[in-house]
Structures are given as C-alpha cells and as structure tokens.
Design a protein around this motif. Structure first.
Motif, PDB file in Angstrom:
ATOM      1  N   LEU A   3      47.354  -7.550  31.025  1.00 56.31           N
ATOM      2  CA  LEU A   3      46.090  -7.175  31.608  1.00 56.31           C
ATOM      3  C   LEU A   3      45.933  -5.677  31.710  1.00 56.31           C
ATOM      4  O   LEU A   3      44.853  -5.134  31.506  1.00 56.31           O
ATOM      5  CB  LEU A   3      45.958  -7.809  33.003  1.00 56.31           C
ATOM      6  CG  LEU A   3      45.833  -9.326  33.042  1.00 56.31           C
ATOM      7  CD1 LEU A   3      45.760  -9.793  34.486  1.00 56.31           C
ATOM      8  CD2 LEU A   3      44.620  -9.804  32.281  1.00 56.31           C
ATOM      9  N   PRO A 108      41.671  -9.741  27.846  1.00 55.17           N
ATOM     10  CA  PRO A 108      41.612 -10.208  29.238  1.00 55.17           C
ATOM     11  C   PRO A 108      41.161  -9.089  30.162  1.00 55.17           C
ATOM     12  O   PRO A 108      41.673  -7.962  30.079  1.00 55.17           O
ATOM     13  CB  PRO A 108      43.057 -10.616  29.532  1.00 55.17           C
ATOM     14  CG  PRO A 108      43.679 -10.854  28.189  1.00 55.17           C
ATOM     15  CD  PRO A 108      43.028  -9.871  27.268  1.00 55.17           C
ATOM     16  N   ASP A 111      39.927  -7.740  36.250  1.00 58.31           N
ATOM     17  CA  ASP A 111      39.387  -8.440  37.417  1.00 58.31           C
ATOM     18  C   ASP A 111      37.953  -8.849  37.118  1.00 58.31           C
ATOM     19  O   ASP A 111      37.401  -8.554  36.053  1.00 58.31           O
ATOM     20  CB  ASP A 111      39.450  -7.546  38.675  1.00 58.31           C
ATOM     21  CG  ASP A 111      38.883  -6.158  38.431  1.00 58.31           C
ATOM     22  OD1 ASP A 111      37.897  -6.039  37.673  1.00 58.31           O
ATOM     23  OD2 ASP A 111      39.415  -5.194  38.996  1.00 58.31           O
ATOM     24  N   TRP A 167      44.194 -14.849  29.732  1.00 58.99           N
ATOM     25  CA  TRP A 167      43.434 -14.457  30.912  1.00 58.99           C
ATOM     26  C   TRP A 167      44.071 -15.016  32.180  1.00 58.99           C
ATOM     27  O   TRP A 167      44.597 -16.127  32.183  1.00 58.99           O
ATOM     28  CB  TRP A 167      42.004 -14.980  30.812  1.00 58.99           C
ATOM     29  CG  TRP A 167      41.163 -14.330  29.746  1.00 58.99           C
ATOM     30  CD1 TRP A 167      41.536 -14.027  28.473  1.00 58.99           C
ATOM     31  CD2 TRP A 167      39.798 -13.933  29.873  1.00 58.99           C
ATOM     32  NE1 TRP A 167      40.490 -13.468  27.792  1.00 58.99           N
ATOM     33  CE2 TRP A 167      39.408 -13.393  28.635  1.00 58.99           C
ATOM     34  CE3 TRP A 167      38.867 -13.991  30.909  1.00 58.99           C
ATOM     35  CZ2 TRP A 167      38.121 -12.904  28.398  1.00 58.99           C
ATOM     36  CZ3 TRP A 167      37.583 -13.509  30.675  1.00 58.99           C
ATOM     37  CH2 TRP A 167      37.219 -12.963  29.436  1.00 58.99           C
ATOM     38  N   ASP A 168      44.001 -14.237  33.251  1.00 58.39           N
ATOM     39  CA  ASP A 168      44.503 -14.701  34.544  1.00 58.39           C
ATOM     40  C   ASP A 168      43.391 -15.468  35.241  1.00 58.39           C
ATOM     41  O   ASP A 168      42.716 -14.966  36.145  1.00 58.39           O
ATOM     42  CB  ASP A 168      44.959 -13.508  35.381  1.00 58.39           C
ATOM     43  CG  ASP A 168      45.667 -13.936  36.671  1.00 58.39           C
ATOM     44  OD1 ASP A 168      45.697 -15.150  36.954  1.00 58.39           O
ATOM     45  OD2 ASP A 168      46.173 -13.052  37.380  1.00 58.39           O
ATOM     46  N   GLY A 170      43.453 -17.852  37.349  1.00 57.02           N
ATOM     47  CA  GLY A 170      43.630 -18.058  38.779  1.00 57.02           C
ATOM     48  C   GLY A 170      43.050 -16.929  39.595  1.00 57.02           C
ATOM     49  O   GLY A 170      42.340 -17.158  40.580  1.00 57.02           O
ATOM     50  N   ALA A 171      43.331 -15.687  39.195  1.00 54.18           N
ATOM     51  CA  ALA A 171      42.811 -14.533  39.927  1.00 54.18           C
ATOM     52  C   ALA A 171      41.300 -14.405  39.766  1.00 54.18           C
ATOM     53  O   ALA A 171      40.583 -14.045  40.702  1.00 54.18           O
ATOM     54  CB  ALA A 171      43.505 -13.261  39.449  1.00 54.18           C
ATOM     55  N   GLY A 188      39.972 -18.770  32.565  1.00 53.58           N
ATOM     56  CA  GLY A 188      39.265 -17.583  32.106  1.00 53.58           C
ATOM     57  C   GLY A 188      37.951 -17.915  31.433  1.00 53.58           C
ATOM     58  O   GLY A 188      36.991 -17.136  31.495  1.00 53.58           O
TER      59      GLY A 188
END
Length: 321
Positions: A3, A108, A111, A167-168, A170-171, A188
């Motif tokens: 990321l 990705p 945020d 991609w994260d 979860g976040a 994502g």
C-alpha cells in the motif's frame, strides 16, 4: 505491491481518455479554463434509457439502447455506451481493466480518502463534461460491485475481482469502529464501487444514486456487529440514495423506454429490503452475518439484479453463519 508504494503517485494524474490529461498539480478550477463540451440533450436521454436497462439487467433491451446511443454519434458518451454493453454481456471485468480507469483502480489505495480523490480527479480531468464523466463513474461502480457480488455469491471464478486482491478491503470497508467479516472476499471491489458511485452521484439525481444505495446495503451487510452507529449511518446513506433515485426516475417519466413502472417497483422493493436489513433491531453484538456464499445459484451480474437485490440472499441467508 504494498500500500505504501501504491499511494505515492495517487495525485499524479488526471484521468480523462486513456493516457491521462496531465498533472493534478497543474490543474485549475478557474473560470478562465476552456469549457469542455458535454453530451447533447438527445444523447443524454438515450443514455438514461440505457442506464435503466443496466440497472434492471435487461440485456436485449439494453444492447438495443446502446446501439441507439452509438448511432447518435455523440463522442462524449461513446465510452459509456461501450462499458454498458460490456456489463450487459456479463464482462464487467473488462470495464474494471479499462485503461481509462487505471489510475483509479490499478493500485491499492492507502485509505478511503485516497480512493475518493482518485474518483474526483477522474471526473475533473475527463475529456468531456461532467455528465459524461458521471455516467462512466456509475458504470465503473456497477462493474466493481459486480466483481464483489460474483466473488462472494457465485464462487471464486470472477475475473474482475482479481484486480482487488492486493487491496486492504478490511480497512477500506470498516465503519464507525466496525470491521467487515473475515468471510468477505474482494472487499476492495465493494469499497471501489462505493467511492465511484459517490463521485458519480455528485450532482443532480441520476442512476448513480441507485448504485450508491446498493453499495450502502452491501457494506452494511458485511459488517460484523453493526456497532458504534455504523448501521445507522449506512441506513441513512441508503435511504438518501433511494430518495435521489426516486427523483431521477420521476424525472424520466415514460422516457425509461417502457421500463419506468418496472424500475420504480424494483427500487421500492430494494428500499424495503435495505430498511429491513440495515434497521434490524438488536443486531448489534451478534456474530458475523456473512456466510460462505460459494455455490450460490446466482449468475452474472448485473443481469440478475432484480433477483439478487430482492431475494432471500439479503434477508434469510444474511442471518446464517
């Protein structure tokens, strides 16, 4: 790719036609800029008929409307017609992989704010005007949402979902301190769909609002506990999106190409499902509501939209683990 490495050049380009249009640092919102030519009214009316068909998953009618839009010869909407045709043929993966979206989706994001800026930059730097940009953003949202649905409801063989493997999710999907279930795959893709739909809906009511409501429902469904007001916020977002979609359909009147009544009925069904799911009393503190959906009978998205968005998959199955 990590990321941190992916986010270093997030603000480095504006994303109009393939190849970009320059640097964001050199972009200006001044009134001295040469105006961009947006789509004509006639072509926009054809586009809205096409958007209704995509939302309802009406393949044959949609392809005919895409042909009519192409025949209108308006270059501002040529790419939108092409992407709608791909979606109607079940090839949302090709939309996700489109060169015009590479700066939005290829790396990705660090945020959610970064992802939102990418979508906004796409709209600002579009070679044509805001309506053409919004149409493409909405169709891109539909493609990303299709990737999420296919991966979580139809098994792993969803080509476009692979684009979001790094991609994260979860976040990106966490809301008000509530994280998504570990059973969720390609999170994502859902995050991208929500950001694209939100950017597309930044204006008068449009098809993007309906996609925005669908994103809110699925995001609420994937959260583990619904704590900290997350469900309330998402329920309000879905309700606002449905209200805007109603206004859009009301403005279309009979221009929906004979599908207006069907579209309004489906929207009301979806709104009812959303209210039932996102406003479920006593949900906070429950275990995950996301089962393993592999092996579902659902077919290609969005051609099964009417079945999926009003089926037991959003109700009865959401209460199993």
């Amino acid at each position: 790719m990590g990321l941190s490495a992916a986010s270093s050049d997030d603000e480095g380009a504006i994303f109009g036609l393939a190849g970009g249009l320059g640097s964001l640092d050199g972009a200006s919102d001044s009134e001295d800029e040469a105006p961009r030519v947006d789509a004509g009214d006639g072509a926009l009316a054809l586009l809205e008929r096409l958007e209704v068909a995509v939302l309802l998953g009406l393949r044959d009618a949609g392809l005919a409307r895409a042909d009519a839009l192409d025949a209108a010869g308006d270059p501002a909407l040529a790419r939108a017609a092409s992407w709608a045709r791909l979606l109607l043929n079940g090839d949302g993966a090709a939309v996700v992989a489109a060169p015009a979206l590479r700066h939005v989706l290829a790396k990705p994001p660090a945020d959610g704010a970064t992802l939102a800026r990418r979508c906004e930059a796409f709209a600002r730097g579009h070679a044509f005007g805001p309506r053409a940009a919004r149409a493409e953003l909405a169709l891109a949202a539909a493609a990303c949402l299709g990737c999420y649905v296919a991966r979580n409801y139809c098994g792993p063989a969803a080509g476009g979902a692979a684009a979001f493997d790094g991609w994260d999710g979860g976040a990106l999907l966490a809301a008000a301190g509530d994280a998504p279930s570990p059973h969720v795959a390609a999170g994502g893709a859902l995050a991208a769909a929500g950001a694209l739909a939100a950017a597309a809906a930044a204006g008068a009511p449009s098809a993007a609002d309906w996609w925005r409501g669908r994103c809110a429902v699925l995001r609420g469904r994937c959260l583990v506990r619904g704590a900290g007001g997350a469900l309330e916020d998402l329920e309000a977002a879905a309700r606002g999106a449905h209200d805007a979609a109603r206004a859009w359909l009301a403005g279309l009147g009979d221009a929906g190409g004979g599908c207006g009544a069907r579209a309004r009925a489906l929207l009301e069904l979806e709104a009812g499902v959303a209210a039932h799911h996102l406003d479920a009393p006593g949900r906070a503190g429950q275990e995950s509501e996301i089962p393993n959906f592999k092996g579902s009978y659902l077919g290609r998205f969005p051609l099964v939209s009417a079945d999926f968005w009003t089926s037991d998959h959003l109700l009865e199955r959401s209460r199993s683990v």
